[in-house]
Design an enzyme around this catalytic site. Structure first.
Site, PDB file in Angstrom:
ATOM      1  N   GLN A  18      -0.401   3.057  -1.552  1.00 39.23           N
ATOM      2  CA  GLN A  18      -1.424   3.940  -2.122  1.00 39.23           C
ATOM      3  C   GLN A  18      -0.815   5.168  -2.790  1.00 39.23           C
ATOM      4  OE1 GLN A  18      -4.715   3.642  -2.582  1.00 39.23           O
ATOM      5  NE2 GLN A  18      -4.747   1.614  -1.648  1.00 39.23           N
TER       6      GLN A  18
ATOM      7  N   ARG B 234      10.232  12.133   2.748  1.00 39.69           N
ATOM      8  CA  ARG B 234      11.457  12.291   3.533  1.00 39.69           C
ATOM      9  C   ARG B 234      12.637  12.178   2.576  1.00 39.69           C
ATOM     10  NH1 ARG B 234      10.653   7.532   7.824  1.00 39.69           N
ATOM     11  NH2 ARG B 234      10.072   6.571   5.859  1.00 39.69           N
TER      12      ARG B 234
ATOM     13  N   ASP C  21      -1.016   4.990   8.796  1.00 40.46           N
ATOM     14  CA  ASP C  21      -1.861   5.681   9.777  1.00 40.46           C
ATOM     15  C   ASP C  21      -1.114   5.991  11.067  1.00 40.46           C
ATOM     16  OD1 ASP C  21      -4.466   5.490   8.280  1.00 40.46           O
ATOM     17  OD2 ASP C  21      -3.907   3.388   8.369  1.00 40.46           O
TER      18      ASP C  21
ATOM     19  N   HIS D  75      -8.034   6.854   4.649  1.00 38.57           N
ATOM     20  CA  HIS D  75      -8.628   6.076   5.738  1.00 38.57           C
ATOM     21  C   HIS D  75      -8.895   7.086   6.865  1.00 38.57           C
ATOM     22  CE1 HIS D  75      -9.451   3.003   8.635  1.00 38.57           C
ATOM     23  NE2 HIS D  75      -8.252   2.945   9.178  1.00 38.57           N
TER      24      HIS D  75
ATOM     25  N   GLY E 239      -3.050  -0.730  -3.532  1.00 35.09           N
ATOM     26  CA  GLY E 239      -2.517   0.218  -4.508  1.00 35.09           C
ATOM     27  C   GLY E 239      -2.302  -0.377  -5.888  1.00 35.09           C
TER      28      GLY E 239
ATOM     29  N   SER F  83     -20.050 -28.531  -4.434  1.00 37.66           N
ATOM     30  CA  SER F  83     -20.842 -29.762  -4.526  1.00 37.66           C
ATOM     31  C   SER F  83     -22.011 -29.714  -3.542  1.00 37.66           C
ATOM     32  CB  SER F  83     -19.957 -30.963  -4.198  1.00 37.66           C
ATOM     33  OG  SER F  83     -19.647 -30.945  -2.806  1.00 37.66           O
TER      34      SER F  83
HETATM   35  P1  NAD Z   1       2.559   2.589   3.096  1.00 40.52           P
HETATM   36  O1  NAD Z   1       3.010   1.782   4.245  1.00 40.52           O
HETATM   37  O2  NAD Z   1       2.703   1.967   1.746  1.00 40.52           O
HETATM   38  O3  NAD Z   1       3.352   3.999   3.112  1.00 40.52           O
HETATM   39  C1  NAD Z   1       4.665   4.034   2.831  1.00 40.52           C
HETATM   40  C2  NAD Z   1       5.076   5.468   2.529  1.00 40.52           C
HETATM   41  O4  NAD Z   1       5.044   6.247   3.725  1.00 40.52           O
HETATM   42  C3  NAD Z   1       6.484   5.488   1.991  1.00 40.52           C
HETATM   43  O5  NAD Z   1       6.600   6.489   0.990  1.00 40.52           O
HETATM   44  C4  NAD Z   1       7.277   5.884   3.222  1.00 40.52           C
HETATM   45  O6  NAD Z   1       8.470   6.555   2.865  1.00 40.52           O
HETATM   46  C5  NAD Z   1       6.309   6.828   3.914  1.00 40.52           C
HETATM   47  N1  NAD Z   1       6.604   6.912   5.351  1.00 40.52           N
HETATM   48  C6  NAD Z   1       6.629   5.886   6.232  1.00 40.52           C
HETATM   49  N2  NAD Z   1       6.969   6.338   7.461  1.00 40.52           N
HETATM   50  C7  NAD Z   1       7.159   7.665   7.334  1.00 40.52           C
HETATM   51  C8  NAD Z   1       7.530   8.695   8.240  1.00 40.52           C
HETATM   52  N3  NAD Z   1       7.753   8.425   9.521  1.00 40.52           N
HETATM   53  N4  NAD Z   1       7.628   9.958   7.758  1.00 40.52           N
HETATM   54  C9  NAD Z   1       7.393  10.236   6.470  1.00 40.52           C
HETATM   55  N5  NAD Z   1       7.034   9.309   5.564  1.00 40.52           N
HETATM   56  C10 NAD Z   1       6.915   8.039   5.994  1.00 40.52           C
HETATM   57  O7  NAD Z   1       1.090   3.119   3.351  1.00 40.52           O
HETATM   58  P2  NAD Z   1      -0.265   2.671   2.628  1.00 40.52           P
HETATM   59  O8  NAD Z   1      -0.557   1.244   2.945  1.00 40.52           O
HETATM   60  O9  NAD Z   1      -0.256   3.145   1.241  1.00 40.52           O
HETATM   61  O10 NAD Z   1      -1.299   3.529   3.488  1.00 40.52           O
HETATM   62  C11 NAD Z   1      -1.473   4.914   3.291  1.00 40.52           C
HETATM   63  C12 NAD Z   1      -2.872   5.273   3.696  1.00 40.52           C
HETATM   64  O11 NAD Z   1      -3.785   4.619   2.807  1.00 40.52           O
HETATM   65  C13 NAD Z   1      -3.261   4.823   5.098  1.00 40.52           C
HETATM   66  O12 NAD Z   1      -4.107   5.781   5.659  1.00 40.52           O
HETATM   67  C14 NAD Z   1      -4.018   3.532   4.850  1.00 40.52           C
HETATM   68  O13 NAD Z   1      -4.936   3.225   5.862  1.00 40.52           O
HETATM   69  C15 NAD Z   1      -4.736   3.885   3.562  1.00 40.52           C
HETATM   70  N6  NAD Z   1      -5.171   2.751   2.765  1.00 40.52           N
HETATM   71  C16 NAD Z   1      -4.252   1.802   2.407  1.00 40.52           C
HETATM   72  C17 NAD Z   1      -4.659   0.760   1.589  1.00 40.52           C
HETATM   73  C18 NAD Z   1      -3.637  -0.227   1.098  1.00 40.52           C
HETATM   74  O14 NAD Z   1      -3.882  -0.855   0.074  1.00 40.52           O
HETATM   75  N7  NAD Z   1      -2.499  -0.409   1.740  1.00 40.52           N
HETATM   76  C19 NAD Z   1      -5.993   0.656   1.141  1.00 40.52           C
HETATM   77  C20 NAD Z   1      -6.891   1.665   1.504  1.00 40.52           C
HETATM   78  C21 NAD Z   1      -6.466   2.707   2.315  1.00 40.52           C
END
Ligand code: NAD
Ligand code: MG
Length: 333
Positions: free
Chosen positions: A28, A48, A83, A108, A134, A252
């Site tokens: 996302q 990070r 999350d 979320h 995303g 069908s």
């Molecule tokens: P993701 O797993 O893609 O996030 C990865 C990112 O988080 C990377 O930049 C990584 O470096 C960073 N990260 C991971 N661990 C970390 C840590 N310990 N400290 C700092 N940075 C860290 O996440 P996502 O799937 O994009 O989800 C993000 C939010 O969006 C969540 O709340 C999720 O519920 C929500 N969401 C996701 C989707 C989806 O399509 N995946 C859809 C709707 C809502």
């Protein structure tokens, strides 16, 4: 009928002169950061140092900051990291850099609704939850449209929180498609329920059991795979496009008669009772507690289940079948 918000209901000018920090550059984070920047919003990316995401963001022309620096600099902080990691990152890098008047945004509701994060007084807390992954958020935006989203307001100190959420939704393209208002509670509980009962859990179990049964009765695994897994996509596309009746209208008559009369024998009152238990566990926090415990003990259950699944027949057959149907120009069919 619920009220939907569109472009005309949202004002991007609210974000003028403000800095938006996107924390995380994953599924996302990347899509939303790029869309906001293309919409003319001043975006900084907080990450990070040294990770993969840092390089990725640089490649896209951002100059990433450490998370605390991004939070300090920004007016609106979008928490777009997984999350389960949000509580620790919030505690160490976000919370102490939040001042009154800032806005904390989520995609979320999980960590806010289940009180894993407790923002200070004076900070607006809002949600813009795209209803698609995303890649879809980015691609639909580039096509001049968008991905629908839910918006919610948990804390409204400014009196302007909904307008801010709608402006973010507009910046990522969501109001082009349409945005519906919900609450953190409703979004979190229905999201968890949907993925457990239907989308991920239910569907996977339905497919797996049907596949194993057919194979144990002597049918070819490849044929079983096509029938109970591969073709699901066609059915889901029909359902998404026009609802369940649209699906019945496009299969069908044999499939329709068999499906309408047999479906309820598979998913019956028993299943509904189980669904009710699952919803109860979500609502009273049992599931959230269990999942956080799993995460903090390094995910033993999840790791074991992933490992076991890798060698299951349905996965092996799937890999072989997909390789068989690769287009001969080398691209996947
Ligand atoms: P993701 O797993 O893609 O996030 C990865 C990112 O988080 C990377 O930049 C990584 O470096 C960073 N990260 C991971 N661990 C970390 C840590 N310990 N400290 C700092 N940075 C860290 O996440 P996502 O799937 O994009 O989800 C993000 C939010 O969006 C969540 O709340 C999720 O519920 C929500 N969401 C996701 C989707 C989806 O399509 N995946 C859809 C709707 C809502
Ligand atoms: Mg969901």
């Amino acid at each position: 009928m619920v009220n939907a918000f569109y472009d005309r209901d949202a004002n991007l000018d609210i974000l003028k002169g403000k800095t938006v920090a996107v924390i995380g550059y994953g599924i996302q984070g990347r899509a939303q950061a790029l869309n906001l920047r293309d919409s003319g919003v001043n975006v900084v990316v907080g990450l990070r140092p040294g990770g993969e995401s840092w390089k990725e963001a640089e490649k896209d022309g951002f100059r990433p900051l450490k998370i605390p620096d991004a939070v300090s600099r920004a007016d609106i902080i979008m928490v777009l990291i997984p999350d389960e990691v949000q509580p620790d990152v919030y505690l160490n890098d976000i919370g102490r850099n939040l001042g009154r008047g800032k806005v904390l945004e989520f995609a979320h509701g999980f960590t806010i609704h289940f009180r894993r994060i407790e923002p200070p007084e004076g900070v607006d807390v809002v949600m813009v939850a795209p209803k698609g992954p995303g890649a879809m958020v980015r691609n639909t935006y580039l096509e001049g449209f968008g991905t629908p989203a839910l918006v919610a307001v948990e804390k409204d100190y400014s009196g302007n929180a909904l307008q801010i959420a709608l402006a973010i939704a507009k910046g990522i393209g969501a109001t082009r498609a349409g945005v519906i208002k919900t609450t953190f509670r409703e979004e979190t509980e229905t999201d968890n329920f949907g993925e457990q009962v239907v989308l991920c859990g239910g569907v996977a179990e339905l497919i797996g059991r049907a596949f194993r049964l057919l194979v144990s009765e002597g049918y070819q695994p490849e044929v079983a795979y096509f029938e109970v897994l591969h073709e699901l996509k066609l059915i889901v596309d029909l359902i998404q496009k026009g609802g369940i009746e649209n699906m019945w209208a496009n299969v069908s008559n044999t499939a329709e008669y068999g499906g309408r009369t047999r479906g309820a024998k598979i998913i019956d009152e028993h299943s509904e009772e189980n669904m009710r238990k699952i919803l109860k566990d979500i609502r009273d926090g049992t599931f959230a507690e269990e999942w956080m415990k799993e995460y903090y003990s390094e995910m033993p259950t999840l790791r074991k289940m992933r490992e076991q699944a890798r060698d299951e027949q349905i996965e092996v057959v799937g890999r072989q079948l997909r390789a068989l149907f690769v287009k001969r120009d080398g691209k996947e069919g």
